[in-house]
Design an enzyme around this catalytic site. Structure first.
Site, PDB file in Angstrom:
ATOM      1  N   ASP A  17       7.375  -1.037   0.600  1.00 32.82           N
ATOM      2  CA  ASP A  17       8.345   0.242   1.627  1.00 32.82           C
ATOM      3  C   ASP A  17       7.455   1.053   2.282  1.00 32.82           C
ATOM      4  OD1 ASP A  17      10.378  -0.212  -0.273  1.00 32.82           O
ATOM      5  OD2 ASP A  17       9.260   0.639  -2.350  1.00 32.82           O
ATOM      6  N   GLU A 273       6.052  -8.302  -0.252  1.00 28.75           N
ATOM      7  CA  GLU A 273       6.773  -8.576   0.788  1.00 28.75           C
ATOM      8  C   GLU A 273       5.344  -8.460   2.179  1.00 28.75           C
ATOM      9  OE1 GLU A 273      10.099  -6.959   1.698  1.00 28.75           O
ATOM     10  OE2 GLU A 273      10.321  -7.370   3.936  1.00 28.75           O
ATOM     11  N   SER A 275       2.157  -7.803   2.273  1.00 29.28           N
ATOM     12  CA  SER A 275       1.449  -8.271   1.918  1.00 29.28           C
ATOM     13  C   SER A 275       1.379 -10.201   2.315  1.00 29.28           C
ATOM     14  CB  SER A 275       0.106  -8.495   1.023  1.00 29.28           C
ATOM     15  OG  SER A 275       0.698  -8.312  -0.145  1.00 29.28           O
TER      16      SER A 275
HETATM   17  O1  TRH Z   1       3.023  -2.525  -2.881  1.00 29.81           O
HETATM   18  P1  TRH Z   1       3.394  -4.316  -3.278  1.00 29.81           P
HETATM   19  O2  TRH Z   1       4.126  -4.726  -4.423  1.00 29.81           O
HETATM   20  O3  TRH Z   1       5.127  -3.550  -2.670  1.00 29.81           O
HETATM   21  C1  TRH Z   1       6.380  -4.083  -3.112  1.00 29.81           C
HETATM   22  C2  TRH Z   1       7.231  -4.979  -2.044  1.00 29.81           C
HETATM   23  O4  TRH Z   1       7.089  -4.739  -0.660  1.00 29.81           O
HETATM   24  C3  TRH Z   1       8.272  -5.673  -3.107  1.00 29.81           C
HETATM   25  O5  TRH Z   1       9.373  -6.141  -2.186  1.00 29.81           O
HETATM   26  C4  TRH Z   1       9.833  -3.698  -2.889  1.00 29.81           C
HETATM   27  O6  TRH Z   1      10.461  -4.000  -3.433  1.00 29.81           O
HETATM   28  C5  TRH Z   1       7.894  -2.933  -3.880  1.00 29.81           C
HETATM   29  O7  TRH Z   1       7.389  -3.177  -3.076  1.00 29.81           O
HETATM   30  C6  TRH Z   1       8.749  -1.877  -4.445  1.00 29.81           C
HETATM   31  O8  TRH Z   1       2.773  -5.214  -2.428  1.00 29.81           O
HETATM   32  P2  TRH Z   1       3.292  -5.958  -0.811  1.00 29.81           P
HETATM   33  O9  TRH Z   1       4.337  -5.336  -0.053  1.00 29.81           O
HETATM   34  O10 TRH Z   1       1.912  -6.421   0.217  1.00 29.81           O
HETATM   35  O11 TRH Z   1       2.726  -3.679  -0.123  1.00 29.81           O
HETATM   36  C7  TRH Z   1       1.540  -3.591  -0.253  1.00 29.81           C
HETATM   37  C8  TRH Z   1       1.289  -3.392   1.291  1.00 29.81           C
HETATM   38  O12 TRH Z   1      -0.450  -2.631   0.876  1.00 29.81           O
HETATM   39  C9  TRH Z   1       0.500  -4.372   2.679  1.00 29.81           C
HETATM   40  O13 TRH Z   1       1.262  -3.253   3.479  1.00 29.81           O
HETATM   41  C10 TRH Z   1      -0.715  -4.383   2.789  1.00 29.81           C
HETATM   42  C11 TRH Z   1      -1.173  -3.302   2.049  1.00 29.81           C
HETATM   43  N1  TRH Z   1      -2.785  -3.366   1.729  1.00 29.81           N
HETATM   44  C12 TRH Z   1      -3.759  -2.180   2.330  1.00 29.81           C
HETATM   45  O14 TRH Z   1      -3.166  -2.069   3.274  1.00 29.81           O
HETATM   46  N2  TRH Z   1      -4.854  -2.944   1.596  1.00 29.81           N
HETATM   47  C13 TRH Z   1      -5.259  -3.201   0.523  1.00 29.81           C
HETATM   48  O15 TRH Z   1      -5.970  -3.131   0.799  1.00 29.81           O
HETATM   49  C14 TRH Z   1      -4.402  -3.353   0.034  1.00 29.81           C
HETATM   50  C15 TRH Z   1      -5.075  -5.292  -1.128  1.00 29.81           C
HETATM   51  C16 TRH Z   1      -3.168  -4.232   0.491  1.00 29.81           C
END
Ligand code: TRH
Length: 377
Positions: A17, A273, A275
């Site tokens: 989010d 979403e 990543s």
């Molecule tokens: O953290 P998530 O599992 O987020 C999820 C999804 O968005 C899902 O749809 C939602 O409903 C739920 O949260 C509440 O995975 P996502 O979306 O990939 O978000 C991770 C964020 O973290 C992304 O912006 C990339 C960032 N990130 C970093 O900045 N550094 C890192 O080392 C890593 C591994 C990720």
């Protein structure tokens, strides 16, 4: 006067989010010159993505975005020209009342979660009349021309290509996050939720004739990883070797660095979403761990994406991809489908790049939002 935008983000769990809204806010400032406030109800989650931020401060500027704590005790604020409630979060009632009282009514948008399902195109941009007389519009990100598109900064692909063409830059970057690339090893990143399928993948990687270097950012998959390794207490920087598989835990790095990690790897396992989208812009084969929903609703989303993504692959390459993704998302063994996927490796690589370029031909999400506002005016 430049338009003002308010983005509201309620952190449900994880980083998606805040990850999406922070990225969007930065892009609206950097590329569209807008005045953006990002209202977030959990500064602790925000600080993971933006370590320079101060978790104690109610209002602060970070990278041109005014980041405001959206606390339980709402302080009156003048509504912006455009108001985005991210992922159907509920705006503060006094703020909604102030929106309705504004002489020039704001554009009110609900930014939805990403989905490749067919119905998205039909619902994208539809208004819904609210009891206070304002209309709220549904804005759906997506993979096809009839959707709102995907977040992609203007020069992202040019930067990515330059980086991937420059092996010294890759090496310098990897060393900066504590990784020494092992000669001849396939480099894989692993960002996932808890997953019973992991052990079978690690078995396959450890037994493979080609060495693998697996980079695992700290997070929810660590317990499964340690169970397979038979150890506990792994932290960022720690590594272990099993067969030809070298495993290293990484610290959680900033979004721009995470992009570079994805660009550096031959294969990326991603989740949620944001990543997931960033791995697509990396132009490399990927594996998606979708966020689980009640009644397995997420599996339909998974199938919808696979139906789009697999187009253009040969029958056998499609089968390997689909089997791997399904097994990974249902916690079944993936060793066989992984081995199958390796059989079509060059095809999977070319396909990932092609998919990326096709998506990049669409307007990006920030651009589409700005255009939507201009058309609405
Ligand atoms: O953290 P998530 O599992 O987020 C999820 C999804 O968005 C899902 O749809 C939602 O409903 C739920 O949260 C509440 O995975 P996502 O979306 O990939 O978000 C991770 C964020 O973290 C992304 O912006 C990339 C960032 N990130 C970093 O900045 N550094 C890192 O080392 C890593 C591994 C990720």
């Amino acid at each position: 006067m430049r338009a003002t935008w308010d983005i509201f983000c309620s952190v449900v769990d994880n980083y998606g989010d805040i990850g999406v809204t922070w990225r969007l806010a930065r892009q609206l400032v950097a590329e569209h010159g807008l005045a953006v406030r990002l209202w977030v109800d959990d500064l602790g989650a925000f600080v993971r993505l933006c370590p320079q931020a101060d978790v104690q401060v109610q209002r602060q500027f970070q990278q041109g975005v005014e980041v405001c704590l959206w606390g339980g005790d709402w302080q009156a604020a003048e509504p912006a020209d455009v108001v985005i409630e991210a992922f159907a979060c509920e705006l503060p009632a006094p703020y909604i009342a102030a929106m309705a009282q504004r002489a020039q009514k704001p554009l009110w948008l609900n930014l939805e979660y990403l989905s490749a399902e067919d119905w998205v195109e039909g619902c994208h941009g539809l208004p819904s009349l609210q009891s206070n007389g304002l209309s709220k519009f549904f804005f759906f990100p997506g993979f096809t021309a009839g959707s709102g598109g995907l977040l992609r900064e203007r020069d992202l692909l040019a930067q990515r290509r330059a980086f991937q063409a420059d092996s010294a830059a890759r090496e310098v970057f990897l060393r900066s996050i504590g990784v020494t690339p092992l000669p001849g090893a396939r480099l894989i990143s692993l960002f996932a939720y808890e997953n019973t399928a992991l052990a079978s993948w690690l078995d396959a990687l450890a037994a493979d004739a080609q060495p693998t270097q697996l980079l695992v950012p700290e997070g929810r998959i660590l317990a499964d990883l340690q169970a397979w390794l038979g150890c506990t207490g792994m932290r960022a920087g720690d590594s272990q070797q099993r067969g030809l598989l070298h495993i290293q835990v990484l610290p959680f790095i900033q979004q721009d660095q995470y992009d570079r990690l994805l660009w550096s790897c031959d294969f990326n396992a991603v989740r949620g979403e944001d990543s997931f989208v960033r791995a697509q812009w990396a132009g490399r084969p990927l594996l998606w761990h979708i966020y689980q929903q009640a009644e397995n609703a997420h599996l339909e989303k998974l199938e919808a994406f696979l139906a789009l993504y697999k187009e253009g692959l040969s029958v056998s390459a499609q089968a390997a991809l689909v089997d791997l993704w399904r097994a990974w998302n249902t916690g079944e063994a993936v060793d066989e489908s992984w081995t199958q996927l390796l059989q079509s490796w060059p095809e999977q690589q070319a396909h990932a790049e092609e998919w990326c370029l096709e998506r990049a031909a669409q307007a990006d999400l920030a651009e589409a939002l700005v255009q939507f506002y201009l058309n609405w005016l």
